[in-house]
Write a protein that holds these residues in place. Structure first.
Motif, PDB file in Angstrom:
ATOM      1  N   VAL A  51      55.181  -4.065 -59.714  1.00  0.00           N
ATOM      2  CA  VAL A  51      55.840  -5.365 -59.645  1.00  0.00           C
ATOM      3  C   VAL A  51      56.800  -5.350 -58.467  1.00  0.00           C
ATOM      4  O   VAL A  51      57.544  -4.368 -58.265  1.00  0.00           O
ATOM      5  CB  VAL A  51      56.622  -5.678 -60.932  1.00  0.00           C
ATOM      6  CG1 VAL A  51      57.389  -6.990 -60.804  1.00  0.00           C
ATOM      7  CG2 VAL A  51      55.687  -5.721 -62.139  1.00  0.00           C
ATOM      8  N   TRP A  52      56.798  -6.420 -57.703  1.00  0.00           N
ATOM      9  CA  TRP A  52      57.801  -6.629 -56.658  1.00  0.00           C
ATOM     10  C   TRP A  52      58.449  -7.983 -56.880  1.00  0.00           C
ATOM     11  O   TRP A  52      57.788  -8.946 -57.299  1.00  0.00           O
ATOM     12  CB  TRP A  52      57.171  -6.617 -55.263  1.00  0.00           C
ATOM     13  CG  TRP A  52      58.154  -6.990 -54.189  1.00  0.00           C
ATOM     14  CD1 TRP A  52      59.012  -6.167 -53.540  1.00  0.00           C
ATOM     15  CD2 TRP A  52      58.381  -8.306 -53.664  1.00  0.00           C
ATOM     16  NE1 TRP A  52      59.776  -6.869 -52.634  1.00  0.00           N
ATOM     17  CE2 TRP A  52      59.405  -8.205 -52.696  1.00  0.00           C
ATOM     18  CE3 TRP A  52      57.831  -9.562 -53.920  1.00  0.00           C
ATOM     19  CZ2 TRP A  52      59.892  -9.304 -51.994  1.00  0.00           C
ATOM     20  CZ3 TRP A  52      58.305 -10.663 -53.221  1.00  0.00           C
ATOM     21  CH2 TRP A  52      59.326 -10.534 -52.268  1.00  0.00           C
ATOM     22  N   VAL A  62      57.539  -4.952 -50.515  1.00  0.00           N
ATOM     23  CA  VAL A  62      56.341  -5.710 -50.885  1.00  0.00           C
ATOM     24  C   VAL A  62      55.107  -5.195 -50.149  1.00  0.00           C
ATOM     25  O   VAL A  62      54.005  -5.157 -50.704  1.00  0.00           O
ATOM     26  CB  VAL A  62      56.549  -7.228 -50.639  1.00  0.00           C
ATOM     27  CG1 VAL A  62      56.691  -7.550 -49.161  1.00  0.00           C
ATOM     28  CG2 VAL A  62      55.406  -8.029 -51.257  1.00  0.00           C
ATOM     29  N   ASP A  63      55.266  -4.770 -48.890  1.00  0.00           N
ATOM     30  CA  ASP A  63      54.112  -4.274 -48.143  1.00  0.00           C
ATOM     31  C   ASP A  63      53.605  -2.957 -48.712  1.00  0.00           C
ATOM     32  O   ASP A  63      52.405  -2.674 -48.648  1.00  0.00           O
ATOM     33  CB  ASP A  63      54.471  -4.127 -46.666  1.00  0.00           C
ATOM     34  CG  ASP A  63      54.670  -5.483 -45.997  1.00  0.00           C
ATOM     35  OD1 ASP A  63      53.753  -6.315 -46.077  1.00  0.00           O
ATOM     36  OD2 ASP A  63      55.745  -5.720 -45.431  1.00  0.00           O
ATOM     37  N   ALA A  64      54.500  -2.150 -49.269  1.00  0.00           N
ATOM     38  CA  ALA A  64      54.067  -0.910 -49.914  1.00  0.00           C
ATOM     39  C   ALA A  64      53.220  -1.213 -51.146  1.00  0.00           C
ATOM     40  O   ALA A  64      52.206  -0.543 -51.397  1.00  0.00           O
ATOM     41  CB  ALA A  64      55.284  -0.069 -50.300  1.00  0.00           C
ATOM     42  N   ARG A 121      49.742 -12.343 -45.786  1.00  0.00           N
ATOM     43  CA  ARG A 121      49.871 -10.918 -45.472  1.00  0.00           C
ATOM     44  C   ARG A 121      48.909 -10.083 -46.303  1.00  0.00           C
ATOM     45  O   ARG A 121      48.257  -9.152 -45.792  1.00  0.00           O
ATOM     46  CB  ARG A 121      51.317 -10.459 -45.691  1.00  0.00           C
ATOM     47  CG  ARG A 121      52.232 -10.878 -44.581  1.00  0.00           C
ATOM     48  CD  ARG A 121      53.688 -10.948 -44.997  1.00  0.00           C
ATOM     49  NE  ARG A 121      54.287  -9.659 -45.316  1.00  0.00           N
ATOM     50  CZ  ARG A 121      55.571  -9.512 -45.635  1.00  0.00           C
ATOM     51  NH1 ARG A 121      56.372 -10.580 -45.676  1.00  0.00           N
ATOM     52  NH2 ARG A 121      56.062  -8.325 -45.905  1.00  0.00           N
ATOM     53  N   ALA A 122      48.824 -10.411 -47.589  1.00  0.00           N
ATOM     54  CA  ALA A 122      47.932  -9.652 -48.464  1.00  0.00           C
ATOM     55  C   ALA A 122      46.471  -9.857 -48.081  1.00  0.00           C
ATOM     56  O   ALA A 122      45.687  -8.896 -48.040  1.00  0.00           O
ATOM     57  CB  ALA A 122      48.166 -10.065 -49.917  1.00  0.00           C
TER      58      ALA A 122
END
Length: 299
Positions: A38-39, A61-63, A86-87
């Motif tokens: 979860v972010w 979030v990128d991790a 981004r995802a």
């Protein structure tokens, strides 16, 4: 490439009421999903929700995006859109909330980025065990003359205590953007694309939208989050050569169950089932139509 048999590793972006009440529990309970983390924009909220869901919190979030096959997003639309881009550009599949964005530019960028991944947008009625078959049945009927879909909510009524009433983006954008997508998700598959839009303001955030469709039929919708509690409700009606049909009064099977069906749809897309009718392309079209209605209100 995602395995067709292993559970799909999903990261949840968002920690608000909708994430905590629906997205998170449904993802954690789904047998085809591993909720990998979860972010949230508030690290303390992410830590608390991750503990509740027996997973881990991510500060970056990128991790989290790097560690998963897909992301499920429960964030305000204009926070959702750039994170989903981004995802998608990282090759991650998308389970999104409606509206996908409140600007046409944001929705279009998202649709372009997601062209090569599976995507599902959670339009609640389209995944309800009672409402979805009814909508599909009407979409197979020809000769519709007109329709109306009204979504009249009361989350801001004085005597109503609603967990979503504190949502800043709903305060800012109102019923048009919050529940307008629900109405369009019913009208579009039955009457076809929209060719003309006009709109009129009512009391408080109430909006009346009138649409002309490619099929020649017309439709209307009343949208509100500020109606008195006793005046609230959801209704849909189509009129045509075969008569009048109405959405069943008991269509809700619970948001958790409906979201579970949306997860099933994403899994099907990931495993080669083809594009879902409620993918980012529908999300883009809904944003375009709502933007036209907003422009009409401004005029």
């Amino acid at each position: 490439m995602t395995s067709t048999t292993a559970p799909l590793r999903v990261g949840l972006l968002g920690t608000g009421s909708w994430a905590a009440r629906v997205h998170g529990p449904a993802l954690a309970a789904h047998p085809g999903i591993t909720l990998a983390g979860v972010w949230g924009r508030r690290p303390e909220a992410a830590a608390a929700l991750a503990k509740e869901l027996s997973t881990q919190a991510y500060d970056d979030v990128d991790a989290l995006i790097a560690d998963v096959d897909a992301v499920a997003i429960a964030l305000p639309p204009d926070v959702q859109a750039p994170l989903a881009v981004r995802a998608a550009r990282a090759g991650r599949h998308l389970l999104l909330d409606k509206p996908v964005a409140t600007t046409v530019e944001g929705a279009r960028e998202l649709a372009e980025a997601a062209a090569d991944v599976a995507s599902v947008v959670f339009f609640t009625l389209r995944f309800s065990a009672a409402a979805a078959p009814w909508i599909d049945e009407q979409s197979r009927v020809d000769g519709w003359h007109s329709a109306r879909v009204d979504w009249v909510g009361s989350i801001y009524a004085p005597d109503t205590k609603n967990p979503y009433a504190e949502s800043p983006w709903r305060h800012e954008r109102g019923a048009l953007w919050d529940v307008g997508p629900h109405a369009l998700s019913v009208l579009l598959p039955v009457l076809g694309d929209v060719t003309e839009v006009t709109a009129l303001r009512g009391r408080l955030d109430t909006v009346h939208v009138l649409l002309r469709h490619a099929s020649g039929a017309s439709s209307s919708t009343v949208l509100s989050l500020t109606a008195p509690d006793r005046a609230s409700g959801v209704s849909a009606e189509f009129r045509g050569a075969e008569g009048v049909v109405q959405l069943p009064e008991v269509w809700g099977d619970g948001a958790l169950a409906s979201y579970g069906t949306a997860i099933d749809a994403l899994l099907d897309g990931v495993r080669g089932g083809g594009a879902h009718p409620c993918d980012v392309r529908l999300g883009l079209r809904v944003t375009e139509i709502l933007a036209q209605a907003e422009a009409a209100l401004a005029r």
